[in-house]
Design a protein around this motif. Structure first.
Motif, PDB file in Angstrom:
ATOM      1  N   MET A 151       4.011  -7.204   4.559  1.00  0.00           N
ATOM      2  CA  MET A 151       2.660  -7.730   4.698  1.00  0.00           C
ATOM      3  C   MET A 151       2.425  -8.068   6.174  1.00  0.00           C
ATOM      4  SD  MET A 151       1.686  -7.889   1.441  1.00  0.00           S
ATOM      5  CE  MET A 151       0.416  -9.142   1.189  1.00  0.00           C
ATOM      6  N   LYS A 152       1.156  -8.340   6.533  1.00  0.00           N
ATOM      7  CA  LYS A 152       0.791  -8.809   7.875  1.00  0.00           C
ATOM      8  C   LYS A 152       1.217  -7.847   8.985  1.00  0.00           C
ATOM      9  CE  LYS A 152       1.080 -13.639   6.395  1.00  0.00           C
ATOM     10  NZ  LYS A 152       1.844 -14.871   6.451  1.00  0.00           N
ATOM     11  N   GLY A 153       1.205  -6.554   8.679  1.00  0.00           N
ATOM     12  CA  GLY A 153       1.567  -5.565   9.694  1.00  0.00           C
ATOM     13  C   GLY A 153       0.658  -5.647  10.913  1.00  0.00           C
ATOM     14  N   ASN A 154      -0.581  -6.104  10.704  1.00  0.00           N
ATOM     15  CA  ASN A 154      -1.513  -6.216  11.841  1.00  0.00           C
ATOM     16  C   ASN A 154      -1.013  -7.220  12.875  1.00  0.00           C
ATOM     17  OD1 ASN A 154      -2.240  -7.976   9.498  1.00  0.00           O
ATOM     18  ND2 ASN A 154      -3.587  -8.922  10.991  1.00  0.00           N
ATOM     19  N   GLU A 155      -0.248  -8.223  12.397  1.00  0.00           N
ATOM     20  CA  GLU A 155       0.206  -9.266  13.325  1.00  0.00           C
ATOM     21  C   GLU A 155       1.344  -8.782  14.225  1.00  0.00           C
ATOM     22  OE1 GLU A 155       1.018 -12.939  11.268  1.00  0.00           O
ATOM     23  OE2 GLU A 155      -0.938 -12.915  10.268  1.00  0.00           O
ATOM     24  N   THR A 156       2.097  -7.810  13.749  1.00  0.00           N
ATOM     25  CA  THR A 156       3.216  -7.313  14.563  1.00  0.00           C
ATOM     26  C   THR A 156       2.830  -6.076  15.370  1.00  0.00           C
ATOM     27  OG1 THR A 156       3.991  -6.248  12.517  1.00  0.00           O
ATOM     28  CG2 THR A 156       5.128  -8.259  13.179  1.00  0.00           C
ATOM     29  N   LEU A 157       1.614  -5.561  15.133  1.00  0.00           N
ATOM     30  CA  LEU A 157       1.183  -4.340  15.841  1.00  0.00           C
ATOM     31  C   LEU A 157       1.170  -4.481  17.367  1.00  0.00           C
ATOM     32  CD1 LEU A 157       0.060  -1.415  15.691  1.00  0.00           C
ATOM     33  CD2 LEU A 157      -2.223  -2.428  15.635  1.00  0.00           C
ATOM     34  N   GLN A 196      -4.621  -8.190  -0.174  1.00  0.00           N
ATOM     35  CA  GLN A 196      -4.586  -7.006  -1.056  1.00  0.00           C
ATOM     36  C   GLN A 196      -4.545  -5.727  -0.228  1.00  0.00           C
ATOM     37  OE1 GLN A 196      -7.495  -6.763  -4.230  1.00  0.00           O
ATOM     38  NE2 GLN A 196      -6.991  -4.622  -4.624  1.00  0.00           N
ATOM     39  N   ALA A 197      -5.350  -5.689   0.834  1.00  0.00           N
ATOM     40  CA  ALA A 197      -5.340  -4.506   1.706  1.00  0.00           C
ATOM     41  C   ALA A 197      -3.983  -4.354   2.380  1.00  0.00           C
ATOM     42  CB  ALA A 197      -6.444  -4.621   2.753  1.00  0.00           C
ATOM     43  N   GLN A 198      -3.393  -5.466   2.768  1.00  0.00           N
ATOM     44  CA  GLN A 198      -2.065  -5.412   3.409  1.00  0.00           C
ATOM     45  C   GLN A 198      -1.022  -4.858   2.434  1.00  0.00           C
ATOM     46  OE1 GLN A 198      -1.076  -9.357   4.838  1.00  0.00           O
ATOM     47  NE2 GLN A 198      -2.957  -9.487   6.045  1.00  0.00           N
ATOM     48  N   ARG A 199      -1.104  -5.349   1.199  1.00  0.00           N
ATOM     49  CA  ARG A 199      -0.109  -4.908   0.205  1.00  0.00           C
ATOM     50  C   ARG A 199      -0.285  -3.424  -0.130  1.00  0.00           C
ATOM     51  NH1 ARG A 199       3.476  -7.138  -3.518  1.00  0.00           N
ATOM     52  NH2 ARG A 199       3.738  -5.772  -5.308  1.00  0.00           N
ATOM     53  N   GLU A 200      -1.548  -3.032  -0.321  1.00  0.00           N
ATOM     54  CA  GLU A 200      -1.794  -1.609  -0.622  1.00  0.00           C
ATOM     55  C   GLU A 200      -1.295  -0.729   0.522  1.00  0.00           C
ATOM     56  OE1 GLU A 200      -5.966  -1.401  -1.457  1.00  0.00           O
ATOM     57  OE2 GLU A 200      -5.738  -2.294  -3.433  1.00  0.00           O
ATOM     58  N   GLU A 201      -1.535  -1.184   1.764  1.00  0.00           N
ATOM     59  CA  GLU A 201      -1.098  -0.379   2.911  1.00  0.00           C
ATOM     60  C   GLU A 201       0.423  -0.303   2.977  1.00  0.00           C
ATOM     61  OE1 GLU A 201      -3.679   1.250   4.580  1.00  0.00           O
ATOM     62  OE2 GLU A 201      -1.832   2.388   4.753  1.00  0.00           O
ATOM     63  N   ALA A 202       1.079  -1.428   2.653  1.00  0.00           N
ATOM     64  CA  ALA A 202       2.545  -1.443   2.681  1.00  0.00           C
ATOM     65  C   ALA A 202       3.110  -0.517   1.602  1.00  0.00           C
ATOM     66  CB  ALA A 202       3.053  -2.864   2.496  1.00  0.00           C
ATOM     67  N   ILE A 203       2.433  -0.426   0.468  1.00  0.00           N
ATOM     68  CA  ILE A 203       2.894   0.499  -0.581  1.00  0.00           C
ATOM     69  C   ILE A 203       2.682   1.946  -0.128  1.00  0.00           C
ATOM     70  CG2 ILE A 203       2.507   1.286  -2.950  1.00  0.00           C
ATOM     71  CD1 ILE A 203       1.782  -1.677  -3.614  1.00  0.00           C
ATOM     72  N   ARG A 204       1.512   2.196   0.512  1.00  0.00           N
ATOM     73  CA  ARG A 204       1.287   3.561   1.044  1.00  0.00           C
ATOM     74  C   ARG A 204       2.377   3.929   2.044  1.00  0.00           C
ATOM     75  NH1 ARG A 204      -4.390   3.172   0.197  1.00  0.00           N
ATOM     76  NH2 ARG A 204      -4.633   1.648   1.839  1.00  0.00           N
ATOM     77  N   SER A 205       2.629   3.015   2.976  1.00  0.00           N
ATOM     78  CA  SER A 205       3.641   3.299   4.000  1.00  0.00           C
ATOM     79  C   SER A 205       5.013   3.497   3.359  1.00  0.00           C
ATOM     80  CB  SER A 205       3.709   2.159   5.026  1.00  0.00           C
ATOM     81  OG  SER A 205       2.502   2.047   5.730  1.00  0.00           O
ATOM     82  N   GLY A 206       5.325   2.635   2.397  1.00  0.00           N
ATOM     83  CA  GLY A 206       6.614   2.746   1.719  1.00  0.00           C
ATOM     84  C   GLY A 206       6.759   4.073   1.001  1.00  0.00           C
ATOM     85  N   GLY A 207       5.675   4.529   0.383  1.00  0.00           N
ATOM     86  CA  GLY A 207       5.719   5.829  -0.301  1.00  0.00           C
ATOM     87  C   GLY A 207       5.962   6.967   0.667  1.00  0.00           C
ATOM     88  N   LEU A 208       5.278   6.897   1.813  1.00  0.00           N
ATOM     89  CA  LEU A 208       5.447   7.969   2.795  1.00  0.00           C
ATOM     90  C   LEU A 208       6.855   7.960   3.390  1.00  0.00           C
ATOM     91  CD1 LEU A 208       1.967   7.760   4.562  1.00  0.00           C
ATOM     92  CD2 LEU A 208       2.861   9.725   3.317  1.00  0.00           C
ATOM     93  N   VAL A 209       7.363   6.778   3.701  1.00  0.00           N
ATOM     94  CA  VAL A 209       8.703   6.726   4.304  1.00  0.00           C
ATOM     95  C   VAL A 209       9.753   7.142   3.279  1.00  0.00           C
ATOM     96  CG1 VAL A 209       9.317   4.289   3.918  1.00  0.00           C
ATOM     97  CG2 VAL A 209      10.156   5.453   5.914  1.00  0.00           C
ATOM     98  N   ALA A 210       9.515   6.798   2.019  1.00  0.00           N
ATOM     99  CA  ALA A 210      10.453   7.211   0.970  1.00  0.00           C
ATOM    100  C   ALA A 210      10.516   8.734   0.883  1.00  0.00           C
ATOM    101  CB  ALA A 210      10.022   6.620  -0.368  1.00  0.00           C
ATOM    102  N   MET A 211       9.348   9.361   0.968  1.00  0.00           N
ATOM    103  CA  MET A 211       9.320  10.833   0.891  1.00  0.00           C
ATOM    104  C   MET A 211      10.033  11.453   2.094  1.00  0.00           C
ATOM    105  SD  MET A 211       8.066  13.136  -1.229  1.00  0.00           S
ATOM    106  CE  MET A 211       9.668  13.922  -1.123  1.00  0.00           C
ATOM    107  N   THR A 212       9.768  10.899   3.280  1.00  0.00           N
ATOM    108  CA  THR A 212      10.435  11.424   4.472  1.00  0.00           C
ATOM    109  C   THR A 212      11.950  11.274   4.347  1.00  0.00           C
ATOM    110  OG1 THR A 212       8.520  10.692   5.752  1.00  0.00           O
ATOM    111  CG2 THR A 212      10.440  11.387   6.999  1.00  0.00           C
ATOM    112  N   LEU A 213      12.357  10.145   3.824  1.00  0.00           N
ATOM    113  CA  LEU A 213      13.795   9.883   3.641  1.00  0.00           C
ATOM    114  C   LEU A 213      14.415  10.897   2.677  1.00  0.00           C
ATOM    115  CD1 LEU A 213      15.901   7.745   4.545  1.00  0.00           C
ATOM    116  CD2 LEU A 213      15.182   6.360   2.582  1.00  0.00           C
ATOM    117  N   MET A 214      13.691  11.225   1.625  1.00  0.00           N
ATOM    118  CA  MET A 214      14.231  12.193   0.662  1.00  0.00           C
ATOM    119  C   MET A 214      14.338  13.586   1.285  1.00  0.00           C
ATOM    120  SD  MET A 214      12.872  11.011  -3.094  1.00  0.00           S
ATOM    121  CE  MET A 214      11.180  10.549  -2.775  1.00  0.00           C
TER     122      MET A 214
END
Ligand SMILES: Cc1cc2nc3c(=O)[nH]c(=O)nc-3n(C[C@H](O)[C@H](O)[C@H](O)COP(=O)(O)O)c2cc1C
Length: 204
Positions: free
Chosen positions: A84-90, A124-142
């Motif tokens: 969460m809060k990816g905007n704060e670490t950007l 909610q937007a942060q969580r949805e974005e984190a799930i999107r990112s997680g899905g993409l990184v999971a695919m790249t990892l596979m």
């Protein structure tokens, strides 16, 4: 390009892993370095990867994943973490581009302002974005695993709170997916069917 198409067509989920296979930290970091190229919204990089390799932690993670054997048998089982809060670490993440002159101050400020507009104070937007990112990184990892001659198995069959506890996630982190990676053992299923292309695509 051929390699990418081969990987897309060649990857399948493995259920059975060679439990004698171990991977070094350097081998695991090679996979992570490839997965780290995954794109994310605003380049927030709002994901983490926890490589579970110790027998003790694997056993704990397996229990949190309803006893799925591959969690313990695979050389490494990754917990793909959404942040969460990816905007704060950007700002800190993209400052090197400003410092290197790749972007000017106006672009830097605009980038951060737009990102904050999308996500600041919007869990909610942060969580949805984190799930999107997680899905993409999971695919790249596979695909990275496939490229290294390994097999993988994604899992959503786990208790999120238990997984968080096993790997010590913070209140701003949550498990998106588990990815077991290693060498296959016998008995894995062949490739599975997919829908017909005309069922999948609609032109507008
Ligand atoms: C998000 C996600 C969650 C999944 N969770 C599990 C799981 O908990 N256990 C499992 O055995 N397989 C799991 N799978 C594997 C799917 O069943 C598998 O990807 C699907 O049947 C398609 O097969 P393929 O990956 O071989 O193409 C998961 C896959 C995805 C993408």
């Amino acid at each position: 390009m051929t390699g990418i198409i081969e990987a897309i067509k060649g990857r399948t989920s493995a259920n059975n892993f060679d439990a004698t296979h171990q991977m070094t930290h350097d081998e695991i970091k090679e996979l992570v370095a490839l997965a780290n190229e995954t794109p994310t919204s605003f380049n927030m990089q709002n994901f983490g990867l926890i490589a579970v390799v110790s027998p003790q932690k694997k056993a704990e993670l397996k229990a949190a994943a309803f006893g799925q054997p591959k969690v313990g048998d695979a050389a490494v089982t990754f917990v793909v973490v959404g942040k969460m809060k990816g905007n704060e670490t950007l700002p800190a993440l993209i400052k090197p581009m400003l410092d290197a002159g790749a972007i000017d101050q106006a672009a830097f400020d605009g980038w951060i302002a737009k990102c904050n507009g999308m996500y600041a104070g919007k869990p909610q937007a942060q969580r949805e974005e984190a799930i999107r990112s997680g899905g993409l990184v999971a695919m790249t990892l596979m695909y990275a695993a496939h490229a290294k001659g390994l097999v993988s198995g994604a899992m959503i069959g786990f208790m999120p709170d238990a997984v968080s506890k096993v790997v010590g996630l913070t209140d701003d982190e949550f498990p998106v997916m588990l990815i077991a990676i290693g060498r296959p053992a016998a008995g894995n299923w062949p490739r599975k069917v997919r829908r017909a292309i005309d069922e999948v695509v609609k032109f507008a």
